[in-house]
Enzyme design. Structure first.
Site, PDB file in Angstrom:
ATOM      1  CE  LYS A   1     -78.203  62.959  62.689  1.00  0.00           C
ATOM      2  NZ  LYS A   1     -78.694  62.214  61.494  1.00  0.00           N
TER       3      LYS A   1
ATOM      4  CG  PHE B   1     -77.756  70.175  54.519  1.00  0.00           C
ATOM      5  CD1 PHE B   1     -78.644  69.793  53.526  1.00  0.00           C
ATOM      6  CD2 PHE B   1     -77.283  71.473  54.528  1.00  0.00           C
ATOM      7  CE1 PHE B   1     -79.053  70.684  52.554  1.00  0.00           C
ATOM      8  CE2 PHE B   1     -77.686  72.385  53.568  1.00  0.00           C
ATOM      9  CZ  PHE B   1     -78.576  71.986  52.578  1.00  0.00           C
ATOM     10  CG  ASP B   2     -78.976  62.988  57.831  1.00  0.00           C
ATOM     11  OD1 ASP B   2     -78.188  62.688  58.739  1.00  0.00           O
ATOM     12  OD2 ASP B   2     -79.420  62.171  57.005  1.00  0.00           O
ATOM     13  CE  LYS B   3     -71.834  60.903  56.533  1.00  0.00           C
ATOM     14  NZ  LYS B   3     -71.934  59.921  55.404  1.00  0.00           N
ATOM     15  CB  THR B   4     -76.284  58.879  55.739  1.00  0.00           C
ATOM     16  OG1 THR B   4     -74.997  58.812  56.349  1.00  0.00           O
ATOM     17  CG2 THR B   4     -76.540  57.619  54.937  1.00  0.00           C
TER      18      THR B   4
END
Length: 422
Positions: free
Chosen positions: A274, A84-87
């Site tokens: 990433k 998962f990306d956060k923002t």
């Protein structure tokens, strides 16, 4: 190129060669040849997969999940690892300026003016939050300051020349690189670490040789369903990783709120980092399942332009509907309303698609085998072959269409999740 000519040749031989052994033998084997052609017709086998794909894609679309092809449904069902990306993904992407401290010889308003001026041209949600925070204090972007050479520093911040003075705004990594962080008083460094430990995104502003003149903390709200979704995915045996460019303390603070273990939180990442993380995950998955490429699919979930390369490399990628156009274009799946609960639903749907296709194929082969066995035993008939072929085709079609939701459940996500486990 192989199957059809082989069946036609076999049937032709059965219709011609046995006549050399007598009329009765010739008639028997001619009938068997016709039965063979009907049995060999792969209608049920061929239709079992596409009808299941279409039903799965339709069911997903009715719940606001766009899947760009049936093969992606299968990859979703084989997912064993999600990054998962956060923002904007685990969080809502709506930042607020929580803290600001002016240090040094300039006033709070003056430093805020420089900060708003630097952030105004940037497109990141964090920049927008800082500008709004300044406006809340009555500080707008100044018109009397001359801004030149405004430059984005990937993974660090921004730099520009304001009235002939070089100004930097960014994170700890940037100010360590330019040698200003070490000059920050200990009490201010401790305050920034405290903000970061609470889950905030921290930063600094420096003006020419005056050093660091301000500290700020911006926080993003975690999605309400985030923790529940992460816990449910873990119960399904899926490994959860968070990828973020935030500093370690802030990343761990957010990860702990969501329920992600510290060892699976990768922080301070640039876009290429990433990409490397996903590449390593995919390579590791291939090593474990070298004989079945998609058996342990790696999923990437993101929303931003910086996530696009990682989205493109993952086995299956999911974009939030509120995300950047490039992320939506690159991804295999789009959650139109950005509801993470639908991620659980679409993974369940992928598993159902895989099971349904397997059942359809086994059933089709079993019917062909049974009718073929009766034919070889001399007990088959042309009508039985036709009935079994058409019947099998109808049954696999109806079985695939079972994936379509009933009218009462089209908008009931909870009921859909429950049904997909049946």
């Amino acid at each position: 190129k192989i199957y059809t000519p082989f069946v036609i040749l076999a049937a032709l031989c059965m219709c011609t060669v046995p006549w050399a052994f007598g009329k009765d033998v010739g008639m028997l084997w001619s009938k068997n040849a016709l039965v063979l052609i009907v049995i060999a017709c792969p209608c049920a086998l061929i239709i079992s997969t596409p009808v299941t794909y279409v039903a799965g894609l339709t069911a997903a679309a009715q719940r606001g999940v766009i899947v760009k092809g049936g093969q992606h449904l299968e990859s979703l069902g084989m997912t064993r690892s999600i990054a998962f990306d956060k923002t904007g993904t685990l969080s809502e992407g709506i930042f607020q300026l929580l803290e600001f401290r002016a240090i040094g010889g300039r006033s709070r308003i003056e430093v805020l003016e420089y900060l708003a001026l630097m952030e105004a041209p940037a497109s990141h949600p964090l920049s927008e939050a800082i500008v709004k925070g300044a406006l809340n204090e009555g500080v707008s972007v100044p018109k009397d300051l001359d801004l030149k050479d405004h430059t984005l520093l990937p993974g660090e911040g921004i730099s520009a020349v304001v009235n002939g003075k070089v100004v930097y705004v960014g994170n700890k990594k940037l100010f360590q690189r330019i040698g200003l962080y070490d000059k920050l008083p200990a009490e201010h460094a401790a305050l920034v670490d405290e903000w970061a430990s609470a889950g905030g995104t921290t930063g600094f502003i420096s003006i020419a040789d005056e050093g660091i003149m301000g500290l700020y903390c911006v926080a993003d709200k975690i999605r309400a369903e985030g923790r529940e979704v992460v816990q449910n995915l873990k119960k399904m045996g899926i490994e959860i990783t968070m990828l973020t460019g935030d500093l370690r303390p802030a990343a761990v603070g957010i990860g702990n709120q969501i329920g992600i273990d510290d060892d699976f939180i990768k922080s301070e990442l640039l876009p290429e980092d990433k990409l490397s993380a996903i590449e390593n995950e995919v390579s590791a998955s291939r090593g474990k399942d070298r004989y079945w490429r998609a058996k342990r699919a790696v999923m990437m979930v993101g929303d931003g332009v910086n996530d696009a390369p990682a989205l493109a490399l993952a086995d299956v990628s999911v974009a939030m509907g509120e995300g950047a156009a490039l992320a939506l274009e690159t991804s295999d799946v789009t959650l139109m309303d950005s509801d993470l609960r639908k991620l659980q639903y679409i993974i369940h749907m992928g598993k159902r698609v895989i099971r349904t296709i397997a059942v359809n194929i086994v059933f089709s082969l079993l019917v062909k085998g049974v009718v073929g066995g009766f034919t070889l035993a001399g007990r088959g008939s042309l009508w039985a072959a036709i009935a079994s072929d058409v019947g099998a085709m109808l049954l696999v079609t109806l079985n695939g269409m079972r994936l379509l939701p009933s009218a009462k459940k089209k908008n009931d996500l909870a009921a859909a999740d429950g049904a997909s486990e049946v």
